[in-house]
Design a protein around this motif. Structure first.
Motif, mmCIF file in Angstrom:
data_model
loop_
_atom_site.group_PDB
_atom_site.id
_atom_site.type_symbol
_atom_site.label_atom_id
_atom_site.label_comp_id
_atom_site.label_asym_id
_atom_site.label_seq_id
_atom_site.Cartn_x
_atom_site.Cartn_y
_atom_site.Cartn_z
ATOM 1 N N THR A 60 -26.083 33.796 -45.047
ATOM 2 C CA THR A 60 -27.132 33.726 -46.062
ATOM 3 C C THR A 60 -27.415 35.139 -46.561
ATOM 4 O O THR A 60 -27.742 36.033 -45.771
ATOM 5 C CB THR A 60 -28.422 33.116 -45.493
ATOM 6 O OG1 THR A 60 -28.158 31.769 -45.077
ATOM 7 C CG2 THR A 60 -29.519 33.092 -46.562
ATOM 8 N N GLU A 89 -29.631 37.789 -48.619
ATOM 9 C CA GLU A 89 -31.000 38.031 -49.069
ATOM 10 C C GLU A 89 -30.929 38.821 -50.382
ATOM 11 O O GLU A 89 -30.494 39.975 -50.393
ATOM 12 C CB GLU A 89 -31.776 38.810 -48.015
ATOM 13 C CG GLU A 89 -31.905 38.091 -46.672
ATOM 14 C CD GLU A 89 -32.930 36.968 -46.716
ATOM 15 O OE1 GLU A 89 -33.780 36.975 -47.641
ATOM 16 O OE2 GLU A 89 -32.882 36.078 -45.841
ATOM 17 N N SER A 130 -24.847 31.032 -48.563
ATOM 18 C CA SER A 130 -26.007 30.571 -49.322
ATOM 19 C C SER A 130 -26.811 31.807 -49.719
ATOM 20 O O SER A 130 -26.542 32.917 -49.254
ATOM 21 C CB SER A 130 -26.859 29.601 -48.510
ATOM 22 O OG SER A 130 -27.407 30.256 -47.371
ATOM 23 N N ASP A 140 -26.223 29.101 -56.736
ATOM 24 C CA ASP A 140 -26.407 28.113 -55.668
ATOM 25 C C ASP A 140 -25.353 27.023 -55.755
ATOM 26 O O ASP A 140 -24.846 26.536 -54.732
ATOM 27 C CB ASP A 140 -27.809 27.501 -55.750
ATOM 28 C CG ASP A 140 -28.903 28.474 -55.334
ATOM 29 O OD1 ASP A 140 -28.599 29.434 -54.599
ATOM 30 O OD2 ASP A 140 -30.063 28.282 -55.760
ATOM 31 N N GLN A 190 -30.780 33.446 -50.362
ATOM 32 C CA GLN A 190 -32.226 33.400 -50.213
ATOM 33 C C GLN A 190 -32.810 34.406 -51.180
ATOM 34 O O GLN A 190 -32.544 35.605 -51.076
ATOM 35 C CB GLN A 190 -32.634 33.754 -48.779
ATOM 36 C CG GLN A 190 -34.132 33.711 -48.519
ATOM 37 C CD GLN A 190 -34.700 32.296 -48.569
ATOM 38 O OE1 GLN A 190 -34.113 31.375 -48.027
ATOM 39 N NE2 GLN A 190 -35.827 32.126 -49.236
#
Length: 351
Positions: free
Chosen positions: A3, A5, A37, A27, A39
């Motif tokens: 993930t 950031e 992914s 996304d 965030q």
């Protein structure tokens, strides 16, 4: 699952429309390929923020941004409310300089589905590597006296370190592309900094014997961008020359609204920042017709930087497919809205 950031700064004008579109697309491509992914943390720093707080970002803004893996910026500027030198130097350039984002990369290519103003674009595909921290945009100079005796002095500063790292970055990229680097110079008119640039370019080239080189004066090079852009691969340029060439690059693609850019930090101390070239376009902001391609192509460059080139290539191919099919915004000859273009890209990604 990795993930990432990401600090998101939509900024001003159409940035508030195209940034959400691009994160939606990011996304989608991450979901399709799997393994990663995103965030997102959103920050409202903009000319609106300036009017409320008297500054473009809070005092600890850079401390906040420092911990993210990348910065995804929309657009900065609303000259009707905040002077450009205040908005740009208070946010965009502040981040570039203090986060040591010393390289700016801007691609230009024949874009399928977009009408290039060139009679025969010949599938050009070039990349400008722009020195991003000094050169002609150095903050050294001043003004003295008034009236007829007034003097303005602006000093261009070229360090060996800054010059060499930009040129070397261009050579490294060329080795992964078609193996040719062109140096943008003007040593026949600028008698100190440009001969120095030429010297460093020649010295660096010795470390890359398999990369072909050329050195072209900026006035001729600007003309060649229009008359024969297909002959170029990677161009190494100073801060000012790179800025000028990349606007020409956007123009020959057919629209500045699709041009992306990356501001790269090389030492790993700070995040890199990704932004489209098009600006805030306050005249069409809020109408839902802004072209999201520049921001989405910028997202592709962020994917590349994070090590996901396959995802980036897939994304750009789909964007070109959508454009070629006629789903595009008014500025490039279509009638679709920002959301319609975005959703068509997402739908095709998921097929």
């Amino acid at each position: 699952m990795k993930t990432y950031e990401i600090a998101v700064i939509p900024g001003d004008g159409i940035g508030k429309e195209v940034v959400p579109a691009a994160t939606e697309v990011l996304d989608a491509v991450a979901e399709v390929h799997g393994g990663i992914s995103f965030q997102y943390s959103h920050f409202p720093w903009s000319c609106d923020y300036y009017e409320q707080h008297g500054q473009m970002m809070p005092d600890d803004g850079l401390d906040i941004l420092q911990n993210y893996e990348a910065i995804f910026l929309g657009a900065v500027g609303d000259p009707g409310r905040v002077p450009d030198h205040v908005s740009l130097w208070g946010l965009l350039i502040k981040i570039r300089r203090e986060f040591e984002q010393v390289i700016n990369i801007r691609p230009a290519k024949y874009f399928r589905g977009l009408a290039s103003p060139l009679l025969n674009p010949n599938d050009f595909d070039l990349l400008v590597v722009r020195e991003n921290s000094e050169g002609e945009y150095s903050e050294i100079g001043g003004r003295i006296h008034k009236g007829d005796d007034e003097i303005a002095i602006q000093n261009a500063v070229f360090t060996r370190k800054g010059t060499e790292r930009a040129i070397r970055y261009a050579f490294d990229l060329a080795q992964k592309r078609r193996g040719h680097v062109t140096s943008a110079t003007k040593s026949n008119g600028i008698v100190y900094s440009m001969p120095f640039w030429d010297q460093v370019f020649q010295e660096v080239s010795q470390s890359y014997p398999h990369v072909q080189t050329a050195s072209v004066h900026i006035d001729a090079l600007s003309a060649f961008f229009v008359t024969k852009p297909h002959t170029f691969d990677v161009i190494a340029a100073s801060n000012l020359f790179g800025d000028i060439l990349t606007d020409i690059g956007a123009a020959i693609m057919g629209s500045i609204g699709i041009a992306p850019a990356a501001n790269i930090n090389l030492n790993g101390k700070y995040p890199s920042m990704f932004e489209p070239v098009h600006g805030s376009a306050p005249d069409i902001a809020g109408q839902g017709i802004a072209n999201p391609i520049g921001q989405i192509w910028t997202a592709k460059m962020m994917l590349d930087h994070l090590g996901h080139q396959e995802m980036g290539q897939h994304l750009l191919k789909v964007v070109e497919d959508v454009t070629q099919s006629g789903v595009k915004t008014k500025d490039i000859g279509g009638s679709s809205t920002t959301k319609q273009v975005t959703h068509e890209i997402i739908n095709r990604l998921k097929r």
